[in-house]
Design an enzyme around this catalytic site. Structure first.
Site, PDB file in Angstrom:
ATOM      1  N   ASP A   7       0.857  -1.192   0.000  1.00 12.31           N
ATOM      2  CA  ASP A   7       0.000   0.000   0.000  1.00 12.31           C
ATOM      3  C   ASP A   7       0.892   1.240   0.000  1.00 12.31           C
ATOM      4  OD1 ASP A   7      -2.050   1.779   0.164  1.00 12.31           O
ATOM      5  OD2 ASP A   7      -2.762   1.171   2.140  1.00 12.31           O
ATOM      6  N   ASP A 100      -2.822   2.286  -6.277  1.00  7.16           N
ATOM      7  CA  ASP A 100      -1.726   2.349  -5.302  1.00  7.16           C
ATOM      8  C   ASP A 100      -1.680   1.162  -4.345  1.00  7.16           C
ATOM      9  OD1 ASP A 100      -4.055   3.021  -3.997  1.00  7.16           O
ATOM     10  OD2 ASP A 100      -3.165   4.600  -2.782  1.00  7.16           O
ATOM     11  N   GLU A 101      -2.371   0.071  -4.678  1.00  4.80           N
ATOM     12  CA  GLU A 101      -2.366  -1.115  -3.821  1.00  4.80           C
ATOM     13  C   GLU A 101      -2.247  -2.375  -4.665  1.00  4.80           C
ATOM     14  OE1 GLU A 101      -5.198  -1.496  -0.556  1.00  4.80           O
ATOM     15  OE2 GLU A 101      -5.926   0.507  -1.016  1.00  4.80           O
TER      16      GLU A 101
END
Length: 387
Positions: A7, A100-101
């Protein structure tokens, strides 16, 4: 434990801080205008109570000194791709769940990397921070639910390992709302039935939970006990491969940069051949001393997996950008990947890279048989003879 959740920390805001050093010690909010909402906020702004999806006017009341920036999705997507490509260097088992993960399955990679998953992931975090300029938090566990939970435990720049044996001590004392994916409505429903802590659900009778809440009751019971049998969805085809290097000291001299880029080209071409891939597009990546990223690309007349072809195509691009230096990073990418059977066949104009490909494959064989030192020694001897 082989399942990791990656993350990126305050992703949008972190990118802006990376690209504008004047923002380093300022609270940054990314979002709409006065009537808009907060997309994300850096940790300095969060310390004042600013949260995602909060109305902007409310956020500015809590943090009046904040710098408000409009979102730049093109930039975020580019950095997101860089992070995913870096993850793919560790394992093909990467499931991106958002910009973004991502989840990574490192099962079976210990022999390849000659290190345990925890060590490999620590190196990944350092590489992303050094080369991409943002930080990540990592959760390592035996399944996706626990990995996601772990990545939230120690943000930012966190690394948390959560085993199933830790669940009673770590999760059971917490409120039900701590469980990933459990919203306020679900919390209220379970509270009415007398379930307030995760441990209350974990130790409840499963039949009773199913009678009260149906399938949700069964799912909550499994999560409360750290159970999750979901596998990674990693079926997306890899679209590019890349290699880059960060310098200890900024470099502005073309000849020095070109020598480094030639080594990168040789490495990238070898990676392409090892993976039986070829690319239609070659890209040049530069990071200036002011952290400004420069990316340029050129489309080839046919797919290639030879370093010579890549470097011949990219050299003019480096020449055009040299004035923007000095640079702290240089890299080369190969994109629009296809099977190697389509590579270096030649065209009607007489361009034929098949001889170059045969030569580079022969060098691959020498590397495999004698190691890199044999070729390095021959190069040095050649330079000495030139003198």
């Amino acid at each position: 434990m082989n399942i990791a959740h990656i993350d990126c920390d305050a992703f949008y805001a972190a990118i802006h801080k990376r690209d504008d050093l004047s923002l380093a010690n300022k609270p940054v909010i990314v979002g709409g205008g006065q009537r808009g909402v907060v997309a994300t906020a850096c940790y300095l702004a969060r310390a004042s109570g600013v949260k995602s999806a909060m109305p902007m006017f409310q956020a500015l009341k809590l943090c009046p000194d904040a710098v408000v920036l409009k979102p730049n999705m093109e930039l975020y997507s580019q950095v997101g791709r860089e992070v995913r490509e870096t993850c793919l260097e560790l394992t093909p088992m990467v499931e991106a769940t958002s910009i973004d993960e991502a989840y990574l399955d490192l099962s079976g990679t210990e022999r390849l990397h000659k290190a345990k998953p925890a060590v490999v992931l620590a190196k990944l975090a350092k590489k992303i921070e050094t080369e991409i300029g943002i930080t990540i938090s990592i959760g390592l566990a035996s399944n996706k639910f626990l990995a996601k939970t772990a990545s939230d435990m120690d943000k930012p720049r966190g690394f948390y390992v959560l085993s199933k044996a830790d669940v009673p001590q770590i999760l059971w004392p917490r409120d039900i709302g701590f469980l990933h994916g459990v919203g306020p409505a679900t919390v209220r429903s379970f509270a009415k039935a007398g379930y307030n802590k995760i441990g209350d659900i974990a130790n409840a009778d499963v039949k009773k939970l199913v009678m009260q809440f149906g399938d949700l009751g069964l799912r909550m019971h499994r999560l409360a006990n750290g159970e999750d049998n979901r596998s990674l969805e990693h079926h997306a085809k890899r679209k590019s491969i890349s290699s880059e290097t960060t310098f200890m000291k900024d470099i502005g001299d073309f000849d020095e940069l070109w020598e480094i880029l030639q080594n990168i080209g040789v490495k990238l071409a070898r990676i392409a051949r090892q993976k039986s891939l070829a690319g239609n597009t070659v890209s040049l990546k530069l990071k200036a001393s002011n952290r400004r990223n420069i990316t340029r690309q050129v489309t080839l007349f046919e797919p290639t997996q030879t370093g010579k072809t890549m470097l011949e195509a990219i050299k003019p691009l480096l020449q055009n950008e040299i004035a923007a230096g000095p640079f702290r990073l240089i890299g080369l990418g190969l994109h629009d990947l296809v099977d190697e059977i389509e590579a270096d066949k030649g065209d009607l104009l007489g361009n034929n890279n098949s001889k170059d490909l045969a030569l580079e494959k022969a060098i691959d064989t020498l590397y495999a048989k004698f190691g890199k030192n044999a070729l390095t020694t021959s190069r040095k001897m050649g330079k000495e003879n030139d003198k």
